[in-house]
Design a protein around this motif. Structure first.
Motif, PDB file in Angstrom:
ATOM      1  N   PHE A 227      25.282  33.078  45.315  1.00 30.36           N
ATOM      2  CA  PHE A 227      24.207  32.747  46.370  1.00 30.36           C
ATOM      3  C   PHE A 227      23.093  31.765  45.306  1.00 30.36           C
ATOM      4  CE2 PHE A 227      20.336  32.409  48.617  1.00 30.36           C
ATOM      5  CZ  PHE A 227      20.634  31.818  49.761  1.00 30.36           C
ATOM      6  N   GLU A 228      22.863  30.863  46.043  1.00 24.06           N
ATOM      7  CA  GLU A 228      21.479  29.776  45.826  1.00 24.06           C
ATOM      8  C   GLU A 228      20.932  29.092  46.170  1.00 24.06           C
ATOM      9  OE1 GLU A 228      22.373  27.275  42.390  1.00 24.06           O
ATOM     10  OE2 GLU A 228      20.650  26.726  42.477  1.00 24.06           O
ATOM     11  N   ASP A 229      19.644  29.713  46.934  1.00 20.54           N
ATOM     12  CA  ASP A 229      18.640  28.629  47.256  1.00 20.54           C
ATOM     13  C   ASP A 229      17.600  27.774  46.112  1.00 20.54           C
ATOM     14  OD1 ASP A 229      15.968  27.663  48.455  1.00 20.54           O
ATOM     15  OD2 ASP A 229      15.528  29.606  49.688  1.00 20.54           O
ATOM     16  N   SER A 230      18.099  26.127  46.366  1.00 22.83           N
ATOM     17  CA  SER A 230      17.909  25.375  45.539  1.00 22.83           C
ATOM     18  C   SER A 230      15.693  25.089  45.160  1.00 22.83           C
ATOM     19  CB  SER A 230      18.468  24.611  45.102  1.00 22.83           C
ATOM     20  OG  SER A 230      18.387  23.756  46.907  1.00 22.83           O
ATOM     21  N   ASP A 231      15.330  25.655  46.590  1.00 23.38           N
ATOM     22  CA  ASP A 231      14.002  25.273  46.540  1.00 23.38           C
ATOM     23  C   ASP A 231      13.464  25.431  44.883  1.00 23.38           C
ATOM     24  OD1 ASP A 231      11.579  24.824  48.941  1.00 23.38           O
ATOM     25  OD2 ASP A 231      11.299  26.131  46.991  1.00 23.38           O
ATOM     26  N   PRO A 232      12.473  24.661  45.040  1.00 24.58           N
ATOM     27  CA  PRO A 232      11.985  24.609  43.418  1.00 24.58           C
ATOM     28  C   PRO A 232      10.781  26.102  43.068  1.00 24.58           C
ATOM     29  CG  PRO A 232      10.691  22.502  44.333  1.00 24.58           C
ATOM     30  CD  PRO A 232      12.142  23.286  45.090  1.00 24.58           C
ATOM     31  N   GLU A 233       9.833  26.015  44.748  1.00 24.87           N
ATOM     32  CA  GLU A 233       9.270  27.308  44.430  1.00 24.87           C
ATOM     33  C   GLU A 233       9.392  28.874  45.094  1.00 24.87           C
ATOM     34  OE1 GLU A 233       5.911  27.178  43.849  1.00 24.87           O
ATOM     35  OE2 GLU A 233       6.313  25.218  42.949  1.00 24.87           O
ATOM     36  N   VAL A 234      10.290  28.662  46.196  1.00 26.47           N
ATOM     37  CA  VAL A 234      10.862  29.731  46.859  1.00 26.47           C
ATOM     38  C   VAL A 234      12.593  30.450  46.254  1.00 26.47           C
ATOM     39  CG1 VAL A 234       8.996  30.039  48.259  1.00 26.47           C
ATOM     40  CG2 VAL A 234      11.301  28.972  49.358  1.00 26.47           C
ATOM     41  N   GLY A 235      12.556  29.577  45.526  1.00 23.97           N
ATOM     42  CA  GLY A 235      15.037  29.085  45.821  1.00 23.97           C
ATOM     43  C   GLY A 235      14.665  30.293  44.437  1.00 23.97           C
ATOM     44  N   PHE A 236      16.154  30.754  43.800  1.00 23.16           N
ATOM     45  CA  PHE A 236      16.607  31.436  43.274  1.00 23.16           C
ATOM     46  C   PHE A 236      18.153  31.160  43.157  1.00 23.16           C
ATOM     47  CE2 PHE A 236      16.750  33.835  46.642  1.00 23.16           C
ATOM     48  CZ  PHE A 236      17.804  34.933  46.481  1.00 23.16           C
ATOM     49  N   VAL A 237      18.666  31.733  42.230  1.00 21.21           N
ATOM     50  CA  VAL A 237      19.126  32.197  42.324  1.00 21.21           C
ATOM     51  C   VAL A 237      20.035  33.477  41.679  1.00 21.21           C
ATOM     52  CG1 VAL A 237      21.980  31.985  39.949  1.00 21.21           C
ATOM     53  CG2 VAL A 237      20.379  30.253  40.179  1.00 21.21           C
ATOM     54  N   LEU A 238      21.243  33.966  42.856  1.00 20.85           N
ATOM     55  CA  LEU A 238      21.538  34.937  42.754  1.00 20.85           C
ATOM     56  C   LEU A 238      22.945  34.943  41.953  1.00 20.85           C
ATOM     57  CD1 LEU A 238      20.861  38.179  44.242  1.00 20.85           C
ATOM     58  CD2 LEU A 238      22.665  37.440  45.303  1.00 20.85           C
ATOM     59  N   LEU A 239      23.225  36.749  40.871  1.00 22.70           N
ATOM     60  CA  LEU A 239      24.353  36.100  40.487  1.00 22.70           C
ATOM     61  C   LEU A 239      25.022  37.206  39.330  1.00 22.70           C
ATOM     62  CD1 LEU A 239      24.297  34.229  36.256  1.00 22.70           C
ATOM     63  CD2 LEU A 239      22.460  35.098  37.836  1.00 22.70           C
ATOM     64  N   PRO A 240      26.155  38.183  39.021  1.00 19.63           N
ATOM     65  CA  PRO A 240      26.325  39.380  38.810  1.00 19.63           C
ATOM     66  C   PRO A 240      25.707  39.227  37.130  1.00 19.63           C
ATOM     67  CG  PRO A 240      28.530  38.724  39.498  1.00 19.63           C
ATOM     68  CD  PRO A 240      27.258  37.266  39.557  1.00 19.63           C
ATOM     69  N   ASP A 241      24.543  40.480  36.559  1.00 21.47           N
ATOM     70  CA  ASP A 241      24.171  41.016  35.842  1.00 21.47           C
ATOM     71  C   ASP A 241      25.521  41.133  34.878  1.00 21.47           C
ATOM     72  OD1 ASP A 241      21.232  42.234  34.954  1.00 21.47           O
ATOM     73  OD2 ASP A 241      22.907  43.173  32.929  1.00 21.47           O
ATOM     74  N   MET A 242      25.221  40.649  33.681  1.00 19.32           N
ATOM     75  CA  MET A 242      26.373  40.475  32.756  1.00 19.32           C
ATOM     76  C   MET A 242      26.863  42.070  32.465  1.00 19.32           C
ATOM     77  SD  MET A 242      24.668  39.639  28.677  1.00 19.32           S
ATOM     78  CE  MET A 242      24.412  41.229  27.919  1.00 19.32           C
ATOM     79  N   LYS A 243      26.063  43.266  32.964  1.00 18.39           N
ATOM     80  CA  LYS A 243      25.934  45.088  32.684  1.00 18.39           C
ATOM     81  C   LYS A 243      27.470  44.851  33.823  1.00 18.39           C
ATOM     82  CE  LYS A 243      21.853  46.607  31.118  1.00 18.39           C
ATOM     83  NZ  LYS A 243      21.170  45.644  32.299  1.00 18.39           N
ATOM     84  N   TRP A 244      27.433  43.935  34.716  1.00 22.50           N
ATOM     85  CA  TRP A 244      28.888  44.534  35.180  1.00 22.50           C
ATOM     86  C   TRP A 244      29.837  43.214  35.887  1.00 22.50           C
ATOM     87  CZ3 TRP A 244      28.617  42.588  41.238  1.00 22.50           C
ATOM     88  CH2 TRP A 244      29.489  43.176  42.457  1.00 22.50           C
ATOM     89  N   ASP A 245      30.619  43.799  36.058  1.00 19.52           N
ATOM     90  CA  ASP A 245      32.054  43.259  36.111  1.00 19.52           C
ATOM     91  C   ASP A 245      32.646  42.588  37.296  1.00 19.52           C
ATOM     92  OD1 ASP A 245      33.187  44.660  37.656  1.00 19.52           O
ATOM     93  OD2 ASP A 245      34.211  45.772  35.939  1.00 19.52           O
ATOM     94  N   GLY A 246      31.717  42.819  38.672  1.00 22.42           N
ATOM     95  CA  GLY A 246      31.803  42.055  39.576  1.00 22.42           C
ATOM     96  C   GLY A 246      32.745  43.027  40.526  1.00 22.42           C
ATOM     97  N   LYS A 247      33.559  43.250  40.510  1.00 20.78           N
ATOM     98  CA  LYS A 247      34.479  43.968  41.419  1.00 20.78           C
ATOM     99  C   LYS A 247      33.865  45.087  41.943  1.00 20.78           C
ATOM    100  CE  LYS A 247      37.632  42.285  37.508  1.00 20.78           C
ATOM    101  NZ  LYS A 247      37.638  42.437  36.491  1.00 20.78           N
TER     102      LYS A 247
END
Ligand code: M7G
Length: 349
Positions: free
Chosen positions: A203-223
């Motif tokens: 998920f991504e909210d691209s607002d420069p002040e309150v936005g963020f990127v959500l992604l799997p941590d390197m430790k998780w294979d995402g499954k």
């Protein structure tokens, strides 16, 4: 010995994958690796430091071994650059308990040799067919001294830092480290700028002040959702850690809480009640980020000496805008961390 043979298996497996790739896909411009379970994988953009195999690794030494975690932390070198060190982490993966994987595991393909047998009891050394059980291998290359120290087995010490200690000792120490490029957070900027891992973004909210990127941590294979480990990384740069958060960051924190929870519910079917959302203090990387993990995941980094729940942080800041500038933090540092010596020598308490 067991680890060595498993390492050979994974190296071999990666070589097979590479040999199956087209020429355009080989070398550092390779676009994708498969995974060990034969799942289809998205095409990955690889950085120039990614490797096709661990072949030729030398000067390998064990930094640490965690038997309960079934992980070994190695330091070594590769022939093309004798100046550079590598950190290689090998971990046993959780079992895939899908019917397909289990029927493969419980088949003639799994080689059994009896270790012990008594009446109705027997134990075996079981070697599954290639591709059924793999290892997770993490490579940090080239690795800095800080990385090597992070994974080396060392004595740890709990230390307390007041708000004043942060201003007078920790912050100047961190700034010196930043200017020497010790705390390199290029990987964070690569994510925010969609230069790496863009195919993994949940998920991504691209607002420069309150936005963020959500992604799997390197430790998780995402499954496996039961071992969910994702991170929320704000687009806003310059907030080093929870220590710098004030009332003006509430919209950012509340936005992360609301939208990250929404995206995780939608994608993985998990509610807030199954998740922990927290900051680390001290973190390893000084660009603010929120760790989000499944509550059943038993992992280091969730102890009272490191984790600070996002809900508590929001509440504390609502009570007092400069709460995190005033508060004393207790945390652990390893023996070789120069910050430990700085704080021991100079702090006020
Ligand atoms: P931290 O609290 O700064 O340090 O968290 P820790 O590693 O000591 O917990 C940083 C988090 O980012 C960790 O959970 C790392 O596993 C994760 N992480 C680190 N790197 C270099 C990467 C990366 O390149 N990609 C992703 N997706 N996660 C990373």
């Amino acid at each position: 010995m067991l680890c060595f043979s498993k390492a050979v298996v994974i190296v071999h497996y990666m070589s097979v994958l590479i040999s199956n790739m087209s020429e355009e896909q080989t070398g550092v411009t390779k676009k994708s690796f498969g995974d060990n379970n034969g799942h289809s994988t998205k095409r990955l953009k690889l950085s120039e430091n990614a490797r096709a195999s661990f072949e030729g690794a030398y000067d390998v030494s064990v930094l640490n071994e965690k038997r309960t975690q079934k992980a070994v932390f190695l330091q070594g070198k590769f022939p093309e650059n004798p100046e550079a060190d590598a950190v290689i982490i090998l971990e046993q993966k959780p079992f895939d308990v899908s019917p397909k994987a289990l029927s493969g595991l419980l088949s003639v393909e799994t080689e059994l040799s009896v270790d012990m047998n008594n009446d109705i009891y027997s134990t075996y050394n079981a070697i599954p067919a290639r591709g059924i059980c793999g290892l997770k291998a993490t490579l940090i290359y080239p690795a800095s001294k800080k990385h090597i120290n992070k994974y080396r087995k060392q004595d740890i010490f709990a230390i307390t830092e007041t708000g004043e200690d942060y201003q007078k000792i920790t912050l100047p120490y961190l700034e010196k480290q930043f200017s020497n490029n010790v705390f390199n957070i290029q990987w964070v900027y690569n994510i925010l700028d969609h230069k790496q891992e863009s195919e993994r973004i949940i998920f991504e909210d691209s607002d420069p002040e309150v936005g963020f990127v959500l992604l799997p941590d390197m430790k998780w294979d995402g499954k496996d959702a039961k071992s969910l480990y994702v991170i929320a990384i704000p687009h806003k740069r310059g907030i080093k850690s929870v220590r710098e958060l004030t009332g003006k960051h509430l919209p950012l924190l509340e936005n992360i809480e609301l939208k990250a929870l929404g995206a995780i519910k939608q994608k993985f079917g998990l509610d807030r009640e199954s998740l922990r959302l927290y900051f680390h203090y001290q973190p390893s990387y000084y660009h603010l980020h929120v760790h989000i993990t499944h509550i059943e995941l038993d992992i280091p980094g969730t102890s009272v000496l490191r984790a600070h729940l996002l809900y508590d942080v929001i509440e504390n800041i609502k009570l007092k805008s400069d709460y995190y500038q005033q508060k004393s933090f207790s945390f652990t540092l390893v023996q070789n961390d120069p910050l430990l010596e700085e704080l021991r020598t100079n702090r006020s308490t």
